[in-house]
Design an enzyme around this catalytic site. Structure first.
Site, PDB file in Angstrom:
ATOM      1  N   SER A 145     -11.688  62.774   5.612  1.00 33.39           N
ATOM      2  CA  SER A 145     -10.886  63.773   6.158  1.00 33.39           C
ATOM      3  C   SER A 145      -9.441  63.135   6.260  1.00 33.39           C
ATOM      4  O   SER A 145      -9.180  61.505   5.969  1.00 33.39           O
ATOM      5  CB  SER A 145     -10.885  63.531   7.446  1.00 33.39           C
ATOM      6  OG  SER A 145     -10.400  64.003   8.232  1.00 33.39           O
ATOM      7  N   TYR A 158     -14.303  59.767  16.345  1.00 36.55           N
ATOM      8  CA  TYR A 158     -14.282  60.390  14.870  1.00 36.55           C
ATOM      9  C   TYR A 158     -12.954  60.024  13.858  1.00 36.55           C
ATOM     10  O   TYR A 158     -14.393  59.909  12.981  1.00 36.55           O
ATOM     11  CB  TYR A 158     -13.869  61.905  15.543  1.00 36.55           C
ATOM     12  CG  TYR A 158     -13.813  62.503  13.789  1.00 36.55           C
ATOM     13  CD1 TYR A 158     -15.024  63.070  13.308  1.00 36.55           C
ATOM     14  CD2 TYR A 158     -12.685  63.192  13.576  1.00 36.55           C
ATOM     15  CE1 TYR A 158     -14.469  64.000  11.806  1.00 36.55           C
ATOM     16  CE2 TYR A 158     -12.301  63.602  12.383  1.00 36.55           C
ATOM     17  CZ  TYR A 158     -13.469  64.232  11.705  1.00 36.55           C
ATOM     18  OH  TYR A 158     -13.393  65.242  10.520  1.00 36.55           O
TER      19      TYR A 158
END
Length: 268
Positions: A145, A158
């Site tokens: 990501s 995260y």
């Protein structure tokens, strides 16, 4: 799970019931692969059926929570039971949780992020890559990501988990450079999936803002995998700028920017 003789290569995609994972499975199906698709939710069976209709491949669905070690081992056993070499591995399963680390998120959710995003990624890679290396052929795609490039206030665990995935992928690529096995990291930005709803982030600026098409992200990721690229920043041009800037902007400034995007209520 034995399979008929076929000339089609076999791919495994995790987190494939919807979103980027499902669209990656579509790419594999459209490019001549048979598939094993896995996800925690019951939608994985419907996703597999749709893949059979749309692409005509053999598709097996495995439902399991890869945050649990036993479910990881059962998925690996299902791959081995085909009796076929795994030509491509897309480790896409992941989850997030939005909110302040102190007082805003549940410890169980944070530990599940670690178990799914980090532990299961390592576990599956450890069990499935040796056969690829022994055979001297294979392709591996890690869904990282752009969050991997910055500290993540209000998504602290995260972002840290994706930083691990990114570093892990790049290290493995270097280790395996002479083996015939390629490793590619896919870095999407905000994408139109169920991620923000599940992470309780719909009231944030990033959760309520414009998002990329998961089909486009998956197509770019698949193309990079087939080329053997090291990384691909998928989606909008803004994502590419953000990733490039992340290499020179100090972490303090990146953290402040992330806070503005991810702080609860910032989307109001």
């Amino acid at each position: 799970m034995t399979t008929p003789t076929t000339d089609r290569p076999l791919a495994l995609v995790t987190g494939a019931s919807s979103g980027i994972g499902y669209e990656l499975a579509v790419q594999f199906a459209e490019h001549g692969f048979d598939l094993i698709v896995a996800a925690e939710d019951e939608g994985i069976a419907a996703a597999a059926e749709k893949l059979r209709r749309d692409g005509g491949p053999q598709v097996w669905s495995i439902r399991g929570n890869l945050a649990r070690e036993q479910d990881v081992r059962e998925l690996v056993a299902a791959v081995e039971a085909t009796g076929r070499p795994l030509e491509a591995l897309a480790l896409n399963a992941g989850r997030g949780a939005g909110g302040a680390f102190v007082g805003g998120t549940d410890l169980r959710d944070e530990l599940e992020i670690v178990d799914l995003n980090v532990r299961s990624t390592v576990h599956l890679a450890k069990l499935l890559l040796p056969a690829m290396v022994q055979r001297g052929a294979g392709r591996v795609l890690f869904t990282s990501s752009i969050a991997a490039t910055m500290p993540g206030p209000f998504q602290a665990v995260y972002n840290a988990s994706k930083s691990f995935v990114q570093s892990f992928a790049e290290a493995l690529r270097n280790e395996l450079k002479d083996t015939g096995v390629t490793v590619t990291a896919l870095l999407p930005g905000p994408t139109d999936t169920a991620f923000f709803e599940r992470a309780d982030m719909e009231d944030t600026r990033v959760g309520s803002g414009k998002k990329d098409d998961p089909a486009q992200v998956a197509a770019q990721g698949f193309a990079a995998l087939m080329r053997g690229d090291q990384t691909v920043t998928a989606g909008s041009f803004v994502n590419k700028v953000q990733t490039a800037a992340g290499k020179i902007v100090p972490d303090k400034l990146k953290a402040a920017q992330h806070r503005r995007m991810a702080e609860p209520g910032s989307g109001d």
